[in-house]
Every structure is written in structure tokens, then in C-alpha cells.
Design an enzyme around this catalytic site. Structure first.
Site, PDB file in Angstrom:
ATOM      1  N   GLU A 140      -1.177  -4.071  19.883  1.00 40.62           N
ATOM      2  CA  GLU A 140      -1.142  -4.859  21.398  1.00 40.62           C
ATOM      3  C   GLU A 140      -2.094  -4.137  22.224  1.00 40.62           C
ATOM      4  O   GLU A 140      -2.893  -4.683  22.926  1.00 40.62           O
ATOM      5  CB  GLU A 140       0.241  -4.685  21.868  1.00 40.62           C
ATOM      6  CG  GLU A 140       0.238  -5.208  23.173  1.00 40.62           C
ATOM      7  CD  GLU A 140       1.880  -5.120  23.858  1.00 40.62           C
ATOM      8  OE1 GLU A 140       2.866  -6.153  23.958  1.00 40.62           O
ATOM      9  OE2 GLU A 140       2.263  -3.783  24.120  1.00 40.62           O
ATOM     10  N   TRP A 156      17.208 -10.201  29.854  1.00 41.35           N
ATOM     11  CA  TRP A 156      15.760 -10.310  29.769  1.00 41.35           C
ATOM     12  C   TRP A 156      15.246 -11.204  31.202  1.00 41.35           C
ATOM     13  O   TRP A 156      16.232 -11.294  31.856  1.00 41.35           O
ATOM     14  CB  TRP A 156      15.486 -11.275  28.698  1.00 41.35           C
ATOM     15  CG  TRP A 156      14.019 -11.043  28.058  1.00 41.35           C
ATOM     16  CD1 TRP A 156      13.069 -12.060  28.202  1.00 41.35           C
ATOM     17  CD2 TRP A 156      13.617 -10.008  27.366  1.00 41.35           C
ATOM     18  NE1 TRP A 156      11.899 -11.297  27.502  1.00 41.35           N
ATOM     19  CE2 TRP A 156      12.134 -10.176  27.123  1.00 41.35           C
ATOM     20  CE3 TRP A 156      14.176  -8.858  27.016  1.00 41.35           C
ATOM     21  CZ2 TRP A 156      11.567  -9.167  26.430  1.00 41.35           C
ATOM     22  CZ3 TRP A 156      13.269  -7.788  26.086  1.00 41.35           C
ATOM     23  CH2 TRP A 156      12.009  -7.891  26.046  1.00 41.35           C
ATOM     24  N   ASP A 216       6.607 -13.928  35.432  1.00 38.81           N
ATOM     25  CA  ASP A 216       5.181 -14.221  34.911  1.00 38.81           C
ATOM     26  C   ASP A 216       4.984 -13.991  33.550  1.00 38.81           C
ATOM     27  O   ASP A 216       6.063 -13.578  32.727  1.00 38.81           O
ATOM     28  CB  ASP A 216       4.324 -13.179  35.801  1.00 38.81           C
ATOM     29  CG  ASP A 216       4.737 -11.642  35.492  1.00 38.81           C
ATOM     30  OD1 ASP A 216       5.698 -11.430  35.046  1.00 38.81           O
ATOM     31  OD2 ASP A 216       3.477 -11.070  35.394  1.00 38.81           O
ATOM     32  N   GLU A 231       6.475 -10.816  31.810  1.00 37.71           N
ATOM     33  CA  GLU A 231       7.726 -10.835  32.080  1.00 37.71           C
ATOM     34  C   GLU A 231       8.412  -9.732  33.134  1.00 37.71           C
ATOM     35  O   GLU A 231       9.448  -9.293  32.849  1.00 37.71           O
ATOM     36  CB  GLU A 231       8.427 -10.498  30.732  1.00 37.71           C
ATOM     37  CG  GLU A 231       7.948 -11.512  29.390  1.00 37.71           C
ATOM     38  CD  GLU A 231       8.552 -11.235  28.167  1.00 37.71           C
ATOM     39  OE1 GLU A 231       9.269 -12.301  27.854  1.00 37.71           O
ATOM     40  OE2 GLU A 231       8.276 -10.253  27.527  1.00 37.71           O
ATOM     41  N   GLU A 232       7.714  -9.575  34.101  1.00 39.13           N
ATOM     42  CA  GLU A 232       8.100  -8.454  35.014  1.00 39.13           C
ATOM     43  C   GLU A 232       8.346  -8.933  36.503  1.00 39.13           C
ATOM     44  O   GLU A 232       9.224  -8.210  37.262  1.00 39.13           O
ATOM     45  CB  GLU A 232       7.032  -7.267  35.019  1.00 39.13           C
ATOM     46  CG  GLU A 232       6.969  -6.676  33.699  1.00 39.13           C
ATOM     47  CD  GLU A 232       5.327  -5.681  33.736  1.00 39.13           C
ATOM     48  OE1 GLU A 232       5.409  -4.764  32.780  1.00 39.13           O
ATOM     49  OE2 GLU A 232       4.540  -5.989  34.719  1.00 39.13           O
TER      50      GLU A 232
END
Length: 552
Positions: free
Chosen positions: A399, A115, A171, A174-175
């Protein structure tokens, strides 16, 4: 939309909270599932960020008296988060970096898959949520519970923020591993309100360090502004335009109604935040099919960032709601202060609604004030209407919705989507959360990028290493200085594989210093060091530095 969607959104949030939520079977008490979706994408996890933002909204409803039935959920949340703080995970233990772990299984066990780690906004957002509850409890005669139960939980998070704010972080999407505007801003807020709470409960020595690091964060926060493009650059890394919902979310989640249109904290009605909002929204006007034919000064669907390709790169309900909420927050302040200020920075924003408007201050008795605030209200309502147009008849919020057809996309029943609807509707109704100490802050004349109270200047150094790995194997960095964990393999810094086979991280290192370092591999608990000798760089006196290496 707000009248019909509000109860649906509230029910949608509560359905996703354990143990008794209708869609959160298997979740421990107080655990917020991100979504009940278990495939394409699997979001049946609990993220510290999402959970904290959701519970901040619920705590605000509770402390304002809007819904006093929420207290049992809030107490469960506190207990659950205290448990998760102590769960050892791939980011470390509670004392060695584990608080930066982004997500956990809903039974409160560690998620051990690959992750984007760490994500340093979580501890700040969690402390902000619990501090808001603590402030209400103290005001209502329950100081002992705050001191004995809440303070130890809050202090773990705030100490983590104070010690690690200048380290690279993924960030909120999550990238990208770099420094991130949203993270810096919420860390600043958490330390400010944390310092106030610690002073109130008599922990003044701790408060002093929080204030010092908050000053450093406020200083750093200013560096994200792009004066040429007149917007906030969301991340220091990543190679994108930097136009990103990250920045609008920052404005609403660090809103302090007592701070007016303060620009150094990027308050919703500040000229920089308004200019940024326009540039951000305009970035989506021509790229989404569903925005075609919409006037250039009317509301449009917005997503995370224009370059997004996740699930096809679509509008997000929470991003579009956030635009509306920032505008409603601005209206709250303009109405309260009885005036509105147009600067050269915000002129382009206001010219959308009145092409002939000039720089100046407009009193609430003026025709210009009425014209502009009425237009901004219509503009804000437009973003709610866009979301409403693409919400199914049952009110369920996924989403995203398709950039081409407007049909819901990705995870169903996203808790954060529902919470973003609730906070936007509250702002539309003129409700604001309590302030956090943003009023009257002054950016220090000289800034330090050292956390933990150390002195001296630092420079951001990016380490890139070419390394092929097997699935589940990761590359870490450690070295001869505090920022590189003093040769500790246990707390070594995880590199990002976003540009595999290049692994990268950016670390603030002491300026004008000779630094030795090595990369290490970790796989199934086994640590493998690079071959000797140690690598060495000499950091510059200022600016930034990039080192490109190949594993040996």
C-alpha cells in the site's frame, strides 16, 4: 518500469480475485480482496470502491481488445456485486441505505464491526464499471442481457446516487464525514452515463431525473475549488488543508478524452486540475525524507495528504502513479487537439518547465508546445521512476512505502496499487478509456442541493453531540424532515465518532425552516431515544449552521 512491472501488476490483480486467485482463498467468485494481509492491517475484506475501480480497469482492457480472457472474471464480478447489493448490513437494507456500506467479508456476508459509514462513492463507481461493460455488450449485439440482467443492478446504484448525493459521506480514505470532491465527481459521472444508457434502452423518464441530479452535482462540484490557494479542497469537513490525492484520483477516474481540457469537470489537462496537481505534489516535497535533495520541479513521492499519520503517514504507490496518469492523460488530449493552452491559473504549473512561458495558446507546430509537452512527459515518467525506485526486485506493490527509508509499509500486495500501475502504464502508452459524456456540459445558472427532484434551497447543518458510548454502540440522528429520515429509527443517520466523545454529521436541510430532531443510540439491535422534548433548530436562509448538543 512499465515493461517489467506491467505483467507483475496484472498477475497481482488476478491473484486477488476469487475464487481461484493465488492469494484470494476463501473469496467467492468475482470478489476482489483488498489485500491478503490479515494483521496490521487486516485488509482481507472486499471494498465496493476498490473492487469497482479494479474491475473498471479490467473491463477497459477487455472492451479495448487488450485482453479478451477477462470476460469470465467480469461476469463473476457482476454476479458477486448483485449479490452484495442485497446483503443487509449495518448501513441498512438494499432499499434503506445498505448500498452505502463500504466493505463486506470475502464470503459475501456483512461486516458488522464499527466503521466509517456510509461511503457513497461505491454505488457510483460500481455502476460506472458495469455501464462500461453494458455499453460494449450493446455495441456487440447483446442488448437483451443488458436490459434483463445488468440494468436492474445498475438502476439500484443510480437511484441510490440520485437520492442520496447531497447527504454527508465518509471520504475515500474512510476518515472524514462531510462532502468529498472525489465522491461528488464520480456520482456526477455515474448519473451522466447512466442517463445515456437509460435513454438508449428506452427508460427516458428515469433518465430525466438522473440528468437533473447530475446538473445539481455539477453545480456543487464547482464549490470545491479554492481560488486563493489555486487547488481543489478535497473535503468540506475535517479541518485539514484539503490538499489530497482524492483530487488527482478524481481527475483520472473522470477523464473523458472527448471533453478536451474542460474545466467544469476538472479534466486532467484543465487549468484548475494542473494547478491543483502542482499544489498537491508540492505539499509532500519537504515533509518526506526520501524527497530531500529533489529539484523543486522534479517528480517526488506523494501520499494521501500532507497531514496523514496512518502507519506513519507515508507515500502511497497509487497516489504517486495517479500523478503520472493525470499528466499522461493531459498529453493524450494535447496531442489529439494539436494545441496547448496556458492560462493565468495553470501558469505556475507550466513555469516549472519553462520559467519564461507566457499565457497563451500554443499550436503543436510551435517550439513552446514541443518544449512543454516533452517536459511534462519527463515529469510524468519521473513519478513512475520514483515508485520503481521504491519497489522491491520482485515487483510486489504494497500500500505504502516509508517516508524515511522507502521500504514497503502496511498491507502487502494491495490490489488497488497493482491496478493503479496498469492504468498509469496504459495512459503512458496513449490509451484512453471511452468517454462518458463530459464534453460540452454547462453548469446550470441556478443550483439546487435537493436530491430526488425536490425543489427549494438547502443549507449544510452540522450536528455535534457529546455522548459517551460503550464499544459497539453508535449515535444516530433523526427528525421531522425528509433529510432527517422523518423520525425513522431504522434509517436514522449514523454520526461519525472521529472526534469522540463528540459525534458529528453534516446534513443538507431546507433553508429558513424550523426542524425538530433527536439523537438515538443503537446497541446490539436496541434503540434508545433521548429524553423529551424534541430538540429544535431554525435553519438560516443561506450559508451554513452548526448545532452543538449534549446527549440527554
Amino acid at each position: 518500469m512499465s515493461a517489467s512491472e506491467s505483467p507483475i501488476a496484472k498477475a497481482g490483480v488476478l491473484a486477488n480475485i476469487g475464487p481461484n486467485g493465488a492469494k484470494s482463498q476463501g473469496a467467492k467468485p468475482g470478489v476482489v480482496i483488498a489485500s491478503p494481509s490479515t494483521s496490521d492491517p487486516d485488509y482481507l475484506f472486499t471494498w465496493t470502491r476498490d473492487s469497482s475501480l479494479v474491475f473498471k480497469a479490467l473491463i477497459d482492457q477487455f472492451t479495448s481488445g487488450e485482453d479478451t480472457s477477462l470476460r469470465v472474471h467480469i461476469d463473476n464480478f457482476v454476479i458477486s456485486e448483485a449479490t452484495l447489493q442485497q446483503v443487509s448490513n449495518p448501513s441498512g437494507t438494499v432499499s434503506s441505505g445498505g448500498l452505502g456500506e463500504p466493505k463486506f467479508n470475502i464470503d459475501e456476508t456483512a461486516f458488522t464491526g464499527a466503521w466509517g459509514r456510509p461511503q457513497r462513492d461505491g454505488p457510483a463507481l460500481r455502476s460506472t464499471a458495469i455501464i462500461s461493460y453494458a455499453n460494449w455488450l450493446r455495441a456487440n449485439g447483446n442488448s437483451s442481457f443488458v436490459a434483463n440482467t445488468l440494468w436492474p443492478i445498475i438502476k439500484l446504484d443510480l437511484d441510490y446516487v440520485a437520492s442520496n448525493w447531497n447527504q454527508s459521506t465518509f471520504d475515500l480514505w474512510e476518515e472524514i464525514s462531510s462532502a468529498s470532491f472525489f465522491t461528488t465527481a464520480v456520482q456526477h459521472r455515474a448519473l451522466r452515463e447512466g442517463a445515456a444508457l437509460t435513454t438508449a434502452i428506452g427508460q427516458t423518464s428515469v433518465a430525466s431525473n438522473y440528468d437533473t441530479q447530475a446538473d445539481n452535482l455539477l453545480c456543487f462540484l464547482q464549490s470545491y475549488w479554492n481560488p486563493t490557494g489555486a487547488y481543489v479542497t478535497a473535503n468540506t469537513g475535517g479541518g485539514r488543508s484539503g490538499k489530497d490525492a482524492n483530487t488527482v484520483l478524481t481527475s483520472i477516474h473522470t477523464f473523458d478524452p472527448s471533453a478536451g481540457c474542460d474545466v467544469v469537470t476538472f479534466q486532467p489537462c484543465s487549468d484548475k486540475a494542473l494547478s491543483n496537481l502542482k499544489v498537491y505534489v508540492d505539499g509532500f516535497r519537504s515533509i518526506y525524507t526520501i524527497n530531500s535533495g529533489i529539484a523543486a520541479n522534479a517528480a517526488a513521492a506523494t501520499g494521501r495528504y500532507p497531514e496523514d499519520s496512518y502507519m506513519g503517514g507515508n507515500p502511497w504507490y497509487l497516489a504517486t502513479f495517479a500523478v503520472a496518469e493525470q499528466l499522461y492523460d493531459a498529453l493524450i488530449v494535447w496531442d489529439a487537439q494539436g494545441s496547448l493552452n496556458v492560462t493565468s491559473t495553470s501558469l505556475a504549473f507550466f513555469q516549472q518547465f519553462s520559467p519564461s512561458v507566457a499565457v497563451g495558446t500554443y499550436d503543436s507546430s510551435s517550439a513552446t508546445f514541443t518544449t512543454l509537452t516533452s517536459a511534462v512527459k519527463r515529469f510524468a515518467d519521473g513519478f513512475i521512476a520514483v515508485n520503481a525506485n521504491f519497489t522491491p526486485s520482485d515487483g510486489a506493490l504494497a500500500e505504502q512505502y516509508s517516508r524515511n527509508t522507502g521500504a514497503p509499509v502496511s498491507a502487502v500486495d494491495l490490489t488497488w496499487s497493482y491496478a493503479s500501475a496498469l492504468t498509469a502504464f496504459d495512459a503512458r502508452a496513449g490509451k484512453a478509456s471511452p468517454g462518458w459524456g463530459a464534453a460540452g456540459l454547462i453548469v446550470p445558472a441556478s443550483c439546487s442541493s435537493n436530491s430526488g427532484g425536490g425543489g427549494g434551497d438547502t443549507v449544510p447543518v452540522t450536528f455535534n453531540v457529546q455522548a459517551t458510548t460503550v464499544f459497539g454502540e453508535n449515535i444516530y440522528l433523526t427528525g421531522s424532515v425528509d433529510a432527517l429520515q422523518n423520525w425513522s429509527p431504522d434509517t436514522a443517520l449514523l454520526l461519525s465518532a472521529a472526534n469522540y466523545p463528540t459525534w458529528s454529521t453534516t446534513v443538507n436541510l431546507p433553508a429558513s425552516t424550523s426542524v425538530q430532531y433527536k439523537f438515538i443510540r443503537k446497541f446490539n439491535g436496541q434503540v434508545t431515544w433521548e429524553s423529551d422534548p424534541n430538540r429544535q433548530i431554525n435553519t438560516p436562509a443561506s450559508g451554513s449552521f452548526t448545532e452543538n448538543d449534549t446527549w440527554r
